[in-house]
Write a protein that holds these residues in place. Structure first.
Motif, PDB file in Angstrom:
ATOM      1  N   THR A  61      34.241  39.170  35.980  1.00 44.94           N
ATOM      2  CA  THR A  61      35.096  39.371  37.148  1.00 44.94           C
ATOM      3  C   THR A  61      35.157  40.851  37.504  1.00 44.94           C
ATOM      4  O   THR A  61      35.234  41.717  36.627  1.00 44.94           O
ATOM      5  CB  THR A  61      36.513  38.857  36.868  1.00 44.94           C
TER       6      THR A  61
ATOM      7  N   SER B 239      37.414  36.522  47.522  1.00 42.96           N
ATOM      8  CA  SER B 239      36.621  36.526  46.299  1.00 42.96           C
ATOM      9  C   SER B 239      35.294  35.851  46.570  1.00 42.96           C
ATOM     10  O   SER B 239      35.217  34.946  47.409  1.00 42.96           O
ATOM     11  CB  SER B 239      37.344  35.775  45.177  1.00 42.96           C
TER      12      SER B 239
ATOM     13  N   THR C  87      36.279  40.495  43.783  1.00 44.23           N
ATOM     14  CA  THR C  87      37.418  40.351  44.693  1.00 44.23           C
ATOM     15  C   THR C  87      37.579  41.606  45.540  1.00 44.23           C
ATOM     16  O   THR C  87      37.686  42.712  45.010  1.00 44.23           O
ATOM     17  CB  THR C  87      38.715  40.091  43.897  1.00 44.23           C
TER      18      THR C  87
ATOM     19  N   PHE D 187      46.988  44.834  40.847  1.00 45.07           N
ATOM     20  CA  PHE D 187      46.069  43.703  40.732  1.00 45.07           C
ATOM     21  C   PHE D 187      45.249  43.820  39.450  1.00 45.07           C
ATOM     22  O   PHE D 187      45.087  42.857  38.700  1.00 45.07           O
ATOM     23  CB  PHE D 187      45.125  43.653  41.944  1.00 45.07           C
TER      24      PHE D 187
ATOM     25  N   ASN E 152      47.345  43.138  36.335  1.00 43.97           N
ATOM     26  CA  ASN E 152      47.714  41.729  36.178  1.00 43.97           C
ATOM     27  C   ASN E 152      46.514  40.834  35.911  1.00 43.97           C
ATOM     28  O   ASN E 152      46.544  39.971  35.040  1.00 43.97           O
ATOM     29  CB  ASN E 152      48.446  41.221  37.430  1.00 43.97           C
ATOM     30  N   GLU E 153      45.457  41.020  36.684  1.00 45.26           N
ATOM     31  CA  GLU E 153      44.324  40.082  36.632  1.00 45.26           C
ATOM     32  C   GLU E 153      43.298  40.473  35.568  1.00 45.26           C
ATOM     33  O   GLU E 153      42.451  39.671  35.209  1.00 45.26           O
ATOM     34  CB  GLU E 153      43.642  40.007  37.995  1.00 45.26           C
TER      35      GLU E 153
ATOM     36  N   PRO F  41      40.408  42.331  35.440  1.00 40.13           N
ATOM     37  CA  PRO F  41      38.985  42.079  35.686  1.00 40.13           C
ATOM     38  C   PRO F  41      38.149  42.738  34.593  1.00 40.13           C
ATOM     39  O   PRO F  41      38.589  43.699  33.969  1.00 40.13           O
ATOM     40  CB  PRO F  41      38.739  42.749  37.039  1.00 40.13           C
TER      41      PRO F  41
END
Ligand code: GDP
Ligand code: K
Ligand code: MG
Length: 279
Positions: free
Chosen positions: A5, A42, A54, A75, A78-79, A81
């Motif tokens: 990601t 995305s 993304t 982002f 939290n995510e 990648p």
């Protein structure tokens, strides 16, 4: 295997969406960005079905308190990648590299896509890419998203850093311009104090320490510091302000801008003025 990601992070008008479309072709779908009313996109990188990139939306700078920089950093926290593709407008490096410095504090693998190189070379300018890589400690790939130049090389580097989790090789940007090392000592003092809390909260420690100095209350809350620790931190910061002769926010900004200026001075070859003289 696992999906690689990527977050595509960059200032507004640096070419994020143009690059996103080049990377993904017609594969992209539109999704809802968590917590806000605009959409993020995305998509899978062409010929790399095990990837997901993304494009973070770029309209946040409309609000002075919710900049796209803040949203991008949030982002990524939290995510989580596997990698960051940081797109930088090569014609506006002084401003764009500020986000790069913040991204590197997250200790996530980053590749820097130096965009708009067609404009730089078209004007007779150039950039010393190797020197820039060395100063930043991350791979730098010159591209022109609009002209589809350098995209394959960028994809190779992005996949590589994410697959092998190659994090930024340089962490400290306060050594040369720090007038006796006040900011450096402050950062490291705080990092030492909050290390266990940051680990427990799963927040990168250097990022957390910098945010504390900048007065970000959300980070302070998330770390669940006790009163003694908070007082010790405040003492460290106050001492730094005295030594450095700048308030806490200015001291951090100055550290970053000094480094950026130095990088631009040594890596960017400005267009010749001959064109001007011909007129
Ligand atoms: P974003 O705001 O970061 O998503 O940036 P956009 O993708 O919307 O691009 C901003 C502007 O820069 C648009 O007018 C693009 O056509 C232009 N642009 C993007 N990439 C390049 C490039 O490599 N070279 C040039 N000359 N212009 C570009
Ligand atoms: K735009
Ligand atoms: Mg965009």
């Amino acid at each position: 295997g696992t999906v690689l990601t990527f977050a595509l992070a960059g200032n507004q008008n640096s070419g994020k969406t143009t690059l996103f479309n080049q990377l993904t072709g017609s594969n992209q779908h539109v999704g809802n960005f968590p917590g806000v009313t605009v959409d993020k996109k995305s998509g899978t990188i062409k010929r790399h079905p095990d990837t997901l990139v993304t494009d973070l939306p770029g309209i946040y700078s409309l609000s002075p308190y919710s900049s796209e920089e803040v949203v991008s950093l949030q982002f990524i926290l939290n995510e989580k990648p596997k990698g960051i593709i940081n797109i930088v407008d090569a014609t506006n490096m002084e401003r764009n590299l500020y986000l790069t410095m913040q991204l590197m504090d997250l200790d996530v693998p980053v590749v820097l896509a130096l965009n708009m190189m067609d404009e730089v070379t078209g004007n007779g300018g150039s950039v010393k890419i190797n020197e820039m890589e060395e100063m930043l400690g991350i791979p730098v790939v010159p591209i022109s998203a609009a002209k589809n130049d350098g995209i394959d090389e960028l994809i190779q580097h992005a996949v590589h850093i994410a697959k092998y989790q190659e994090r930024p090789g340089r962490k400290d940007f306060c050594d040369e311009n720090d007038h006796g090392g006040a900011v450096h000592r402050c950062l490291h003092g705080i990092m030492h104090l909050i290390e266990d809390h940051a680990k427990a909260a799963d927040i990168p420690v250097r990022f957390a320490a910098t945010k504390i100095i900048e007065g970000d209350k959300r980070i302070t809350g998330a770390l669940a510091l006790d009163q003694n620790e908070e007082e010790a931190i405040e003492h460290i910061i106050t001492q730094m302000e005295t030594e450095r002769g700048l308030d806490r926010t200015a001291a951090i900004a100055d550290m970053r801008f000094s480094f950026i200026q130095k990088l631009v001075d040594s890596c960017v070859i400005k267009p010749k003025e001959s064109k001007e003289r011909e007129r």
